[in-house]
Design a protein around this motif. Structure first.
Motif, short mmCIF file in Angstrom:
data_model
loop_
_atom_site.label_atom_id
_atom_site.label_comp_id
_atom_site.label_asym_id
_atom_site.label_seq_id
_atom_site.Cartn_x
_atom_site.Cartn_y
_atom_site.Cartn_z
N TRP A 53 0.83 -1.20 0.00
CA TRP A 53 0.00 0.00 0.00
C TRP A 53 0.87 1.25 0.00
CZ3 TRP A 53 -2.95 -2.02 4.86
CH2 TRP A 53 -3.75 -3.11 4.49
N GLU A 107 -2.73 5.25 1.55
CA GLU A 107 -3.62 4.12 1.82
C GLU A 107 -3.38 3.52 3.19
OE1 GLU A 107 -3.81 2.82 -2.90
OE2 GLU A 107 -2.35 1.90 -1.52
N HIS A 165 -6.02 3.22 6.18
CA HIS A 165 -6.24 1.93 6.83
C HIS A 165 -6.10 2.05 8.34
CE1 HIS A 165 -5.70 -2.32 7.89
NE2 HIS A 165 -4.57 -1.96 8.47
N GLN A 188 -13.49 -1.59 -1.30
CA GLN A 188 -12.10 -1.63 -1.74
C GLN A 188 -11.99 -0.83 -3.01
OE1 GLN A 188 -10.82 -5.52 -3.12
NE2 GLN A 188 -8.86 -5.35 -2.04
N LYS A 244 -6.00 -3.31 -2.62
CA LYS A 244 -6.07 -2.14 -1.75
C LYS A 244 -6.82 -2.50 -0.46
CE LYS A 244 -4.09 0.36 -4.89
NZ LYS A 244 -2.67 0.72 -4.73
N TRP A 259 -9.60 -2.79 2.48
CA TRP A 259 -11.05 -2.71 2.63
C TRP A 259 -11.34 -1.75 3.78
CZ3 TRP A 259 -14.79 -5.12 -0.33
CH2 TRP A 259 -14.35 -6.08 -1.24
#
Length: 222
Positions: free
Chosen positions: A51, A55, A59, A88, A93, A95
């Motif tokens: 990632w 990202e 997350h 996603q 990538k 969720w």
């Protein structure tokens, strides 16, 4: 290293607390609000993750929001993830429920992270000790939820620091309490922060093979 860096994980004093979680969040937010961080390229990979830094931060915010939310339902307590809509953005990538507006830039992303951390701190601080929160690694109590949040904060801060070119070391005393709560079989006599990195597959530890699979035990302690 100082003596503080060598706090014995198996002799950590006391439980993981909401104050620990708040301090961990404060440190990570401060790390990511440095001018060097805000000016960096957040599209770079975050450490060894696939990632990007953007990202990974999303997350992390999503983890903290989710841990807060899992402490909410108590009549009955949630027996699975609270059924938000997870999506996603592309294969491979994360969720997430939580996303930050790209137009807000890194400043807005860090604000989203700070807000989600504050929600988690508030839930841990106000939930009664008997409250339960579902997790695949063991339905947990408020202390376990705080410890899980700190693992997410500290190890993803490491990922982000590597990706953004920052210096980062998590506080040894909090790491020791987190290790004691979630990783009861950790090797004795090792410095807490390197041990937490090893326990989450992110570092080497003398005399131990690097972990390729790992999990914590978030079930309540008797």
């Amino acid at each position: 290293m100082s003596d503080f860096d060598h706090v014995e994980p198996s002799r950590a004093a006391g439980p993981v607390t909401a104050d620990d979680l708040a301090e961990g969040a404060r440190l990570v937010v401060a790390l990511l609000r440095q001018p060097a961080a805000l000016a960096a390229d957040w599209n770079r990979p975050a450490g060894t993750l696939e990632w990007s830094c953007w990202e990974t931060a999303e997350h992390l915010a999503d983890d903290l929001f989710s841990y807060a939310a899992q402490l909410g339902p108590q009549a009955p307590a949630a027996a699975a993830d609270v059924p938000f809509i997870w999506r996603q953005e592309a294969p491979g990538k994360p969720w997430n429920v939580i996303y930050a507006e790209r137009e807000s830039g890194p400043e807005g992303l860090v604000q989203v992270l700070e807000a989600c951390a504050a929600l988690h701190v508030a839930m841990v601080r106000t939930a009664p000790p008997h409250a339960r929160a579902f997790h695949l690694y063991g339905t947990t109590d408020p202390e376990g939820s705080a410890a899980m949040g700190l693992v997410e904060l500290f190890v993803h801060a490491e990922d982000l620091a590597l990706g953004l070119g920052l210096d980062w070391t998590a506080p040894a005393a909090i790491c020791a309490r987190v290790l004691q709560r979630l990783f009861p079989t950790i090797p004795p006599g090792t410095a807490p922060w390197p041990t937490l990195l090893w326990a989450t597959g992110r570092g080497e530890l003398a005399g131990r093979e690097r972990l390729t699979h790992w999990k914590w035990d978030s079930t309540p302690r008797q």
